[in-house]
Enzyme design. Structure first.
Site, PDB file in Angstrom:
ATOM      1  N   LYS A   1       0.884  -1.170   0.000  1.00  0.00           N
ATOM      2  CA  LYS A   1       0.000   0.000   0.000  1.00  0.00           C
ATOM      3  C   LYS A   1       0.920   1.218   0.000  1.00  0.00           C
ATOM      4  O   LYS A   1       2.047   1.127   0.469  1.00  0.00           O
ATOM      5  CB  LYS A   1      -0.849   0.023   1.267  1.00  0.00           C
ATOM      6  CG  LYS A   1      -2.080  -0.864   1.248  1.00  0.00           C
ATOM      7  CD  LYS A   1      -2.971  -0.442   2.400  1.00  0.00           C
ATOM      8  CE  LYS A   1      -4.108  -1.387   2.631  1.00  0.00           C
ATOM      9  NZ  LYS A   1      -4.785  -1.043   3.906  1.00  0.00           N
TER      10      LYS A   1
ATOM     11  N   HIS B   1       2.486   6.939   2.595  1.00  0.00           N
ATOM     12  CA  HIS B   1       2.005   8.302   2.365  1.00  0.00           C
ATOM     13  C   HIS B   1       2.640   9.281   3.348  1.00  0.00           C
ATOM     14  O   HIS B   1       3.454   8.885   4.179  1.00  0.00           O
ATOM     15  CB  HIS B   1       0.481   8.353   2.409  1.00  0.00           C
ATOM     16  CG  HIS B   1      -0.092   7.744   3.655  1.00  0.00           C
ATOM     17  ND1 HIS B   1      -0.063   8.387   4.857  1.00  0.00           N
ATOM     18  CD2 HIS B   1      -0.678   6.539   3.867  1.00  0.00           C
ATOM     19  CE1 HIS B   1      -0.624   7.608   5.760  1.00  0.00           C
ATOM     20  NE2 HIS B   1      -1.005   6.484   5.190  1.00  0.00           N
TER      21      HIS B   1
ATOM     22  N   HIS C   1       3.133   8.376   6.963  1.00  0.00           N
ATOM     23  CA  HIS C   1       4.271   7.538   7.344  1.00  0.00           C
ATOM     24  C   HIS C   1       5.547   8.360   7.363  1.00  0.00           C
ATOM     25  O   HIS C   1       6.434   8.145   8.175  1.00  0.00           O
ATOM     26  CB  HIS C   1       4.421   6.370   6.370  1.00  0.00           C
ATOM     27  CG  HIS C   1       3.229   5.461   6.349  1.00  0.00           C
ATOM     28  ND1 HIS C   1       2.414   5.354   5.254  1.00  0.00           N
ATOM     29  CD2 HIS C   1       2.704   4.652   7.300  1.00  0.00           C
ATOM     30  CE1 HIS C   1       1.434   4.495   5.528  1.00  0.00           C
ATOM     31  NE2 HIS C   1       1.578   4.064   6.762  1.00  0.00           N
TER      32      HIS C   1
HETATM   33  N1  ARG Z   1       0.461   0.307   9.509  1.00  0.00           N
HETATM   34  C1  ARG Z   1      -0.455   1.254  10.070  1.00  0.00           C
HETATM   35  C2  ARG Z   1      -0.843   2.298   9.026  1.00  0.00           C
HETATM   36  O1  ARG Z   1      -0.123   2.510   8.092  1.00  0.00           O
HETATM   37  C3  ARG Z   1       0.136   1.980  11.234  1.00  0.00           C
HETATM   38  C4  ARG Z   1       0.462   1.108  12.391  1.00  0.00           C
HETATM   39  C5  ARG Z   1       0.300   1.826  13.676  1.00  0.00           C
HETATM   40  N2  ARG Z   1       0.765   1.073  14.782  1.00  0.00           N
HETATM   41  C6  ARG Z   1       0.037   0.214  15.513  1.00  0.00           C
HETATM   42  N3  ARG Z   1       0.611  -0.407  16.504  1.00  0.00           N
HETATM   43  N4  ARG Z   1      -1.226   0.028  15.245  1.00  0.00           N
HETATM   44  O2  ARG Z   1      -1.875   2.937   9.150  1.00  0.00           O
END
Ligand code: ARG
Length: 582
Positions: A128, A131, A134
């Site tokens: 994915k 963005h 991140h």
């Molecule tokens: N991978 C998730 C995203 O891109 C963020 C993860 C956040 N961390 C967690 N422990 N839930 O939206």
């Protein structure tokens, strides 16, 4: 010893308080609005009741009792305040000495000694787009990790990869239907995202694709020998791409275990929630109610959907428990935006389980979601899906162009450079511009991004501060050519601009502390902005290099040296390389 310690001690003696109370008195000291009023002020309001006297009268009596000498040159009453003037020469010598002794550790502390902080940040999703969210998480998290380390904490950098979930069903579906090895080899993550987007779009016309994708993810969850290797390959390719970018930014992680790893302990953890009576069935799903604790209308945390599928939340519960048993953390920070409610639910669910099972972990006190605002206007030539890599390339190219224009316009300050050096400077300045932009406002504010503004060599920007650092290095190079060297302190009376700079240098350790306490890297950028203006005030008003007066030059060079150390330390905390030439 800090500059304010002797003031607090003198006040304690005058107030007939025990030396144990000096710390409290020291915290009450404030900074008068301008240097003419004094360097530090003690407000007497809070003593009025206790001493049954008016604050101005207390101030006058106290001022008369403060002995002068040593670091304190004068104490005067002004209304309800006692204003203190320091012996500038002695204080300057002390501050410069402290910076020299600590050098690249100036500003560091042992506040966090013996404690562990887990900082989870970046956490991109595989297949994915990576963005801007991140990107901000990567930068804010890396800054916090450095800040806590600097404050003496043991820091664990966690990248919780989004490497599990139904998106893999779509990617695997697309791969089996349209997959092309050559394209994957050439474009890796970009290609995976394209596949995901294509399958997802087509599923909107043809819902059977969705079912097939679900089925493929289910097979992945069950360890299907045909599907698992595909997932592994996609994960590795994506991770390699992410790591390339992180390396370029000199950001490392201690651990990349993501949702897939967390899902291994998930069933056991879900069973614990059920056994403890914390999770309940609701419309076929398994949920943990949290509204009773949070005290407002908020949905329960869902551990299992009504179709039996596992959830992001269940994986996070398993991950948090695993994280605690592994690190016994004293703090656990999630640098993630726009999931505030979700994290509030998560922490309450964990605390309910903990209470029911009787463990001594206060989850809501230890865990924190560090959120941040939106960035508007950030895109690259390739479009809006912002890959960190592309943004970094663009920043490098643009910074190089700005530098070339500068040397065309002003070759004396910006000499024409050989290509390799120009490239290196472009990379360094481009990164600085980008990373600094991100911390130049408070993390929760929404900001607008604009290439021209962030690349400016003026104002509180990354390039500007790097330039300030390079200029300080240049002063030392010229000093060497003229046979001048830094001394310990100013030779003569310390002028106002020099003194303002000294007071600013002295503030750096508290800026670091504020940044840690507030989880707010912006404190460092705000500080560096004020350091740069204090330095300019000094540099524009006083000649540093005067071969006819090596004594004065030595004192001023000492100030330039201390400023350079502090600026470099601050930039490094923000992940920015302090350049020696620009
Ligand atoms: N991978 C998730 C995203 O891109 C963020 C993860 C956040 N961390 C967690 N422990 N839930 O939206």
């Amino acid at each position: 010893m800090s500059l304010t310690t002797p003031i607090a001690q003198a006040l304690c003696a005058a107030l007939e308080l025990g030396p144990g109370q000096a710390g409290e008195i020291e915290r009450l000291l404030s900074t008068p609005p301008n240097l003419a009023l004094g360097d530090f002020a003690f407000p007497c309001f809070q003593l009025a009741r206790q001493l049954r006297s008016a604050p101005p009268k207390i101030a006058a009596e106290l001022a008369a009792k403060i002995p002068t000498g040593g670091l304190i040159s004068r104490a005067t009453a002004a209304g309800p305040y006692v204003n203190f003037f320091l012996n500038r020469t002695a204080a300057t010598r002390q501050v410069i000495g402290a910076v020299r002794t600590a050098a690249d550790r100036y500003g560091a502390s042992d506040d966090g000694a013996g404690r562990t902080m887990v900082v989870e940040f970046s956490s991109p999703n595989i297949a994915k787009p990576f963005h801007f969210g991140h990107l901000r998480s990567t930068n804010i998290g890396a800054n916090l990790a450095r800040l806590f380390e600097f404050a003496g904490w043991q820091v664990v950098r966690r990248n919780y990869l989004g490497d599990w979930g139904t998106q893999f069903g779509f990617v695997i579906y697309a791969w089996r239907r349209w997959g092309d090895e050559a394209a994957l080899a050439a474009r890796a993550i970009d290609y995976l995202v394209e596949l995901y987007v294509r399958a997802y779009r087509e599923s909107e016309q043809d819902p059977s694709i969705r079912d097939q994708a679900r089925e493929l993810f289910r097979r992945l969850e069950q360890g299907d020998a045909e599907i698992v290797p595909l997932w592994q390959k996609f994960r590795e390719l994506s991770l390699a791409g992410f790591v390339r970018t992180y390396t370029r930014l000199a950001i490392g992680f201690d651990n990349f275990d993501g949702e897939a790893a967390a899902s291994r302990n998930m069933d056991a953890v879900i069973r614990r929630f059920v056994t403890a009576g914390v999770a309940v069935e609701s419309e076929g799903a398994l949920v943990v109610p949290v509204a009773d604790v949070i005290g407002r209308d908020i949905a329960p945390l869902m551990l299992r959907k009504s179709d039996g599928a596992s959830t992001y939340a269940a994986r996070d519960c398993a991950e948090a428990i695993e994280r605690y048993s592994r690190y016994r953390f004293d703090g656990n920070i999630y640098v993630v935006s726009r999931q505030e409610d979700y994290f509030a639910q998560l922490f309450v669910a964990l605390s309910k389980l903990g209470k029911a099972e009787g463990w001594p972990v206060d989850w809501p006190a230890l865990c924190q979601n560090v959120s941040f605002g939106f960035v508007r206007g950030m895109s690259t030539r390739k479009g809006e899906a912002v890959w960190l890599e592309d943004v970094l390339d663009e920043a490098r190219d643009r910074a190089r162009r700005v530098r070339e224009e500068k040397s065309a316009a002003n070759p004396r300050s910006f000499p024409v450079l050989p290509t390799a050096e120009l490239d290196a400077i472009g990379e360094g300045v481009g990164q600085a511009a980008l990373l600094y932009f991100d911390v130049s406002s408070r993390r929760l504010s929404d900001v607008s991004f604009d290439w021209d503004t962030v690349l400016q060599f003026e104002g509180n920007t990354g390039p500007y501060l790097q330039y300030a650092h390079a200029r300080m290095c240049g002063i030392f190079r010229r000093a060497g050519e003229q046979g001048l060297a830094a001394g310990d302190a100013p030779a003569a009376a310390v002028a106002d601009e020099e003194w303002a700079l000294v007071l600013c240098i002295r503030e750096f350790p508290s800026a670091v502390q504020r940044a840690c306490v507030g989880r707010e890297p912006h404190e460092i950028s705000r500080y560096l902005g004020s350091l740069a203006s204090a330095f300019n005030g000094f540099y524009n008003n006083h000649m540093v290099l005067d071969p006819a007066d090596p004594g004065t030059s030595a004192g001023r060079l000492a100030l330039v040296g201390a400023s350079r150390t502090v600026l470099a330390n601050g930039l490094r905390l923000l992940g920015i390389r302090p350049l020696e030439v620009m």
